[in-house]
Structure formats: C-alpha cells, structure tokens
Design a protein around this motif. Sequence first.
Motif, PDB file in Angstrom:
ATOM      1  N   ASP A 140      -1.671   3.844  -6.242  1.00  0.00           N
ATOM      2  CA  ASP A 140      -1.746   5.055  -7.062  1.00  0.00           C
ATOM      3  C   ASP A 140      -0.710   6.085  -6.613  1.00  0.00           C
ATOM      4  O   ASP A 140      -0.673   6.456  -5.426  1.00  0.00           O
ATOM      5  N   PRO A 141       0.170   6.552  -7.511  1.00  0.00           N
ATOM      6  CA  PRO A 141       1.225   7.502  -7.154  1.00  0.00           C
ATOM      7  C   PRO A 141       0.703   8.780  -6.502  1.00  0.00           C
ATOM      8  O   PRO A 141       1.331   9.309  -5.581  1.00  0.00           O
ATOM      9  N   ARG A 201       0.828  -1.216   0.000  1.00  0.00           N
ATOM     10  CA  ARG A 201       0.000   0.000   0.000  1.00  0.00           C
ATOM     11  C   ARG A 201       0.858   1.260   0.000  1.00  0.00           C
ATOM     12  O   ARG A 201       0.350   2.357  -0.244  1.00  0.00           O
ATOM     13  N   PHE A 202       2.167   1.120   0.283  1.00  0.00           N
ATOM     14  CA  PHE A 202       3.080   2.268   0.292  1.00  0.00           C
ATOM     15  C   PHE A 202       4.055   2.234  -0.880  1.00  0.00           C
ATOM     16  O   PHE A 202       4.980   3.027  -0.920  1.00  0.00           O
ATOM     17  N   VAL A 252       7.855   3.404   7.062  1.00  0.00           N
ATOM     18  CA  VAL A 252       6.994   2.358   7.635  1.00  0.00           C
ATOM     19  C   VAL A 252       7.662   0.990   7.587  1.00  0.00           C
ATOM     20  O   VAL A 252       7.291   0.087   8.345  1.00  0.00           O
ATOM     21  N   ASP A 253       8.655   0.829   6.716  1.00  0.00           N
ATOM     22  CA  ASP A 253       9.366  -0.448   6.598  1.00  0.00           C
ATOM     23  C   ASP A 253      10.446  -0.507   7.681  1.00  0.00           C
ATOM     24  O   ASP A 253      11.636  -0.369   7.406  1.00  0.00           O
ATOM     25  N   SER A 254      10.000  -0.700   8.919  1.00  0.00           N
ATOM     26  CA  SER A 254      10.906  -0.650  10.069  1.00  0.00           C
ATOM     27  C   SER A 254      10.806  -1.953  10.845  1.00  0.00           C
ATOM     28  O   SER A 254      10.302  -1.987  11.963  1.00  0.00           O
ATOM     29  N   LYS A 288       9.229  13.739   1.143  1.00  0.00           N
ATOM     30  CA  LYS A 288       9.317  14.228  -0.228  1.00  0.00           C
ATOM     31  C   LYS A 288       8.847  13.227  -1.275  1.00  0.00           C
ATOM     32  O   LYS A 288       8.604  13.613  -2.417  1.00  0.00           O
ATOM     33  N   SER A 289       8.775  11.941  -0.929  1.00  0.00           N
ATOM     34  CA  SER A 289       8.463  10.957  -1.958  1.00  0.00           C
ATOM     35  C   SER A 289       7.823   9.720  -1.357  1.00  0.00           C
ATOM     36  O   SER A 289       7.853   9.509  -0.137  1.00  0.00           O
ATOM     37  N   TRP A 290       7.249   8.902  -2.238  1.00  0.00           N
ATOM     38  CA  TRP A 290       6.675   7.630  -1.791  1.00  0.00           C
ATOM     39  C   TRP A 290       7.754   6.737  -1.206  1.00  0.00           C
ATOM     40  O   TRP A 290       7.488   5.959  -0.266  1.00  0.00           O
ATOM     41  N   ALA A 291       8.982   6.834  -1.756  1.00  0.00           N
ATOM     42  CA  ALA A 291      10.073   5.983  -1.265  1.00  0.00           C
ATOM     43  C   ALA A 291      10.409   6.321   0.182  1.00  0.00           C
ATOM     44  O   ALA A 291      10.652   5.423   1.005  1.00  0.00           O
TER      45      ALA A 291
END
Length: 654
Positions: free
Chosen positions: A228-229, A221-222, A251-253, A242-245
């Motif tokens: 969707d961008p 979802r991220f 959240v990828d922790s 600043k970005s989706w990345a």
Amino acid sequence: MTALGLMSAPLCRTMAGLALCLAMIAAGAGAGQSAPALKETPFFEEVVDNGQMPPVAERVPLEPLVVDLEARGRVTGRPGGAITTLAAKARDIRYLSVIAYARLVGYDEHLNLVPDILASYEVEDGRRFTLHLRKGHRWSDGHPFTAEDFRYWWEDVALNRYLMPAGPPDFMLVDDEQPTFEVLDETTVRYTWSKPNPRFLPTLAKPLDPHIYRPAHYLKRFHARYTDPETLAQAASRQKLKSWAALHNRVDSMSDFSDPELPTLDPWKVDNAGPTSRFVFSRNPYYHRIDAAGQQLPYIDRVYVDIASSGLLAAKANAGEVDVLARGLTMADIPVLKQGEKAKGYRTLLWPIARGSEVVLYPNLNATDPVWRDLNRDVRFRRALSLGIDRRTVNNALFFGLGMEGNNTVREGSRLFEESFRKLYGTYDPDEANRLLDEIGLDQRDGSGLRLLPDGRQLEIVVEVEGDMTMLVDTLQLIGEFWREIGVKLFIKPQDRTVLRNRAYSGLPVMTAAPGLDNAIPTPAMPPGELAPISQYHLSWPKWGQYVETHGKVGEACDMDEPKELLALYKAWLHTTDSAEQARIWREMLALHAENQWTIGTVAGAIQPIVLRNGLANFPDKALYSWEPTSLVGIYRVDEIFWDRADRRVASAQ
C-alpha cells in the motif's frame, strides 16, 4: 565462454561441437559427483534439536556445490570457532562480501569461470544465457531462492524508473538493447540478446557483485507495486526519506550489510547494525557449499569486524588483536608486522599485488586549462615525462628492489603480457626527455633552470593525490627530484578522496596520481574496459568517460584519433566471442597504451602483507592479491579456512 572456462569457442561453433559443449556446460562444476551424507554443523546442533531450525539435510540445496579440497592441495577442515579482523570505517564491512566471494559464476584460482551459486549455465552463440539454479537452495532466512528473485530484480528494480532512473546497468545492454528475459521454470531463467554479450558472465564474477537477483519475498514489502503506497509513505517519512523508492533503495543493500534483516546467500550474515565498534557475522545456515565429508561450509562460525582508525591497523595486528587482516596494510607495515609474529602467534604472509603499477601519473587530456590540455595531449610531452623518471631508484627506495619497473600494463603471468608493453618509453633516459621537451617548444627556461610554458608560466605540474596514500606521496617526491633535472617542477597536492574525484570529474586537475590497472592479470575473455575512455573514473579522460556513460548527456565527445581507436577496439571486443579475436584486441589496446603513454607507470609488483593467526589452516602461503579479478583474497575461498586447534573451535548459535 562456457561453464568450463577454457573450452574453445571454435569447437562450440560446429554443430557437433556445440552439442558437446552444451552437454558439458549443462553438467556444471562437479558433474558426476554425488553429494556425500550430510553431517550437522555443531554450531546449529542445539537449535536443530530444539526444533528451532530444520536439520542440515533440509537446509542445503538438493545438489549442493561439493568442493574438492584435495584437488587444490587443501585438507578437510573441522567446523567451529570465530575469527577477528579489522576495518577502518563502518561502511568497509562491505568488503566482507568481496572476500567471501559467493557468486552466480565466479573465477577459480586459475581464472576460469565456473558455476557457484548456479548449478550450471548454458551459452549459445554468446547471446543466449540460460541459468540453472540449485534446486532447494534457500536464502539465509530459509525462504526458497528461485527464478522469482531474478524476475523481481529485472522487472521491478532494473526497469523501474523510480528505483533506477538511468535504466538497467550497462552490462545488461548490447548497443542499448535490453535482453529478453524469460522464466522457464522455478529454477531456470534465460537472458537473450540479438547480438553477443561477452560482458555478461565476467561481470557476474566481479568483486562488486551486481546481484541480478534480489530476495523478492523481503523487498516486496518496500515496493509500491506490492505494498500500500500510504503505508510505504509513512514508513519512508519515519526514516526522513522522501519516497518509497528511497526507502527501497536504502534496504536494498545486498553488499553493504547495513540491514541485518536482509537475507543473503553469502557464507556469513550480519547480526547487528551500526553504529557500533564491532560488527558480528554468523554463518548462513542455508549456505550452498559442502565439503567431501558432508560438512556444510563455511568452517568458521563467526566473523568479528572491529572498527579502528586506518593508522592503527598495523599496530593492532602487531599487538595480536586480529586473526586475519590484509586490506589496510601496506609494504611499509611489513617491518612492524614481522616484529610481533613470535610474541603474538601469527605469520605475515607476503603476496605479490597484481596491479598494473603501484603509482601512476594521469595527465588530464580533458583539463579545463587550455594550455595544459594542449600540452597533455602532446604524446611527446607524455613520453618525456615518462623517460624522465628513474624507476630503478624508486624501486630500490620504496619497493626493496623487488618491483617491476616500467609502464602501467598487464604483468608477467598473464598470457597477454609482452615485454614491450612494460618497457616502451618506460626506461630512464633524461637526454631523450630533454630533447623531446625542447622539440615541443618548451626550450625557454627561467633563472632557476625551470622550463617555461608558452604563456610564460613556470612548467610546474600540480599533481593531485589522495592524502592518506603515503606510497603515492613518497613516490611523487622522488619523481619531483628526477623531473627537476629535465626542467620540470612537480608540486604535490594531497586532498580528500571525494574532493579529488569530484575535481577530476570536472576537469580541474592538470594531473593526478593513483594506482594503475586494477586487473593486470587478465584473460582475453575479461572486458578491456580499463583501457578505453568509457568511464569517468579513468583520470586521464574523465570527460570522455562521462560522455560514454551518459550517452552524450554529460561530458565531452572524444576528439582525438588514438583514443577513438581504443573506443573502436573496445566496441569490437564487445561484439565477438572468439577468444583469438579477443586476445588480438587486448594486445592492440595494450600496444596503443605503451606507445601513447596515456598513463605513466612507475613500478609494479608491490607486496601485500597478510596477517594470519597461527592455527588457521587452508589459506595459501602465497598467491596473487588484487581487486580484480581475485576479489582481494576472494577466489581463494575463505569459507574453507578453519582452526586446526580444538580450543579455537568453540561457538554456539544459542
């Protein structure tokens, strides 16, 4: 290397032996054991009865890991209750993942690699690794844990230039070659390299789990490939990213526990996010380990982590405010901890620390000052400084005389240990130290007796050190007295850790002081990376390490013959799976370190105090404590400790 740990590599290189090895490996840990009838965990009985959670038989894998407590001198526990521990700052809750120690493969107490989260694995020629997941294994939110979670990490994270601009982690590369990744079925994945990759399995067992899998169902979802961008851009903007990345990486922790919604495979999952003075962890209802009585682990229902100043940890333990505490306590705390035992109902366990040396001096061979760079690169100078330290006095003054004096090397208990590695140039001989310093040309002194550098400056060594590490500072003060006798002045420069590290990476310090080898009880199958100039974290050659880590983009190429030999030996280790050859390489690298004194050790074998509340069972009275390979206390399976007092086993999931 096999799932059975010490199976001989020569056996597996014969056709008949290979067939036997693969059959045994495929069986995995606990082969031949049938899972006992499962018992519902009291913590979950009410929510299960209410239909809010499936029963335990639907929560654990079809083939759970059945732990053999009796074989390790432990007893079957009783589930329930909570334990309280402390951390000096909020981000230190990540150490619970280190201590909980659930890994795809992990070390047992004998330092053999065994399957854990994995049901089994197969290794062919040291280059093809087939990993078998446990059928029916689920994430803490109940979603299936499958090969898709491995595919997602490899294809959508590790190979995504926005999420990992530097590319996949180094242990996934062999001579810069990426593996061929295959999903064989829902619970089987395979990684294949053209050459052996002996780092692969040991890295999976490290204290910091590399997590070559991710909860794909949650993280998609991220990810811009699946969401969707514009939606992601708005979500990132709301968090001032600043970005989706950047949002995905936040959240990828997996080890940080910063997102309570992120599913885990650990024994406990975090319930609340910071800022807070108390973090609450509750048992993972889908955890994969059970005992022989059919009870799902962990035995403890909840873990409370209270945040307190580092200077107050020992005092709070003395006041009876914790049930278990190790990290943050030092030998200096032992007297105050002992004082509170009887009144507050706890014990202070004393475990040997398995570190190469508690205090190590790191002459910077990459120092920007040309005079100091040349001096630090002269082996006679390094040997003289080592011979000028009275380690016996340090031992008696700071380690109660219980330490092992000598070099920063592997310790007794490792089959790689040799007495010469500890003793060579690691004894007190001020006459020889003076002779070596004179021979170098440092024979001119000022009126106070201090030697002079070639450019006329006093031979004053500024040793930079983390300011809150009192053991280091106290040891350096003693060393300063010894060095004064050989005409060398020592000035201690305490500072913040981040500042110190950044200065070191820039080559600014002349010398630093820090703890020694993290892994001083290695087996030949463990990578000897701490001994080679491959990482900027090694304070004797940070620039050389940067050069290797960045493939020549940053830092300096190694330009000394002996350290180049270390690099060659390390590369040779990377290309062999033969245990005898691995052991030979380890010993040769250790011998080079003793001969060259690239790090100057003092005393090893400090004691780690561990506070343990009376009534907690299944925790060793004594064992080795280290960052690697024991993951602090992780390999001793803290999910098996339990309260043997009924009044402490009260908790509910409601």
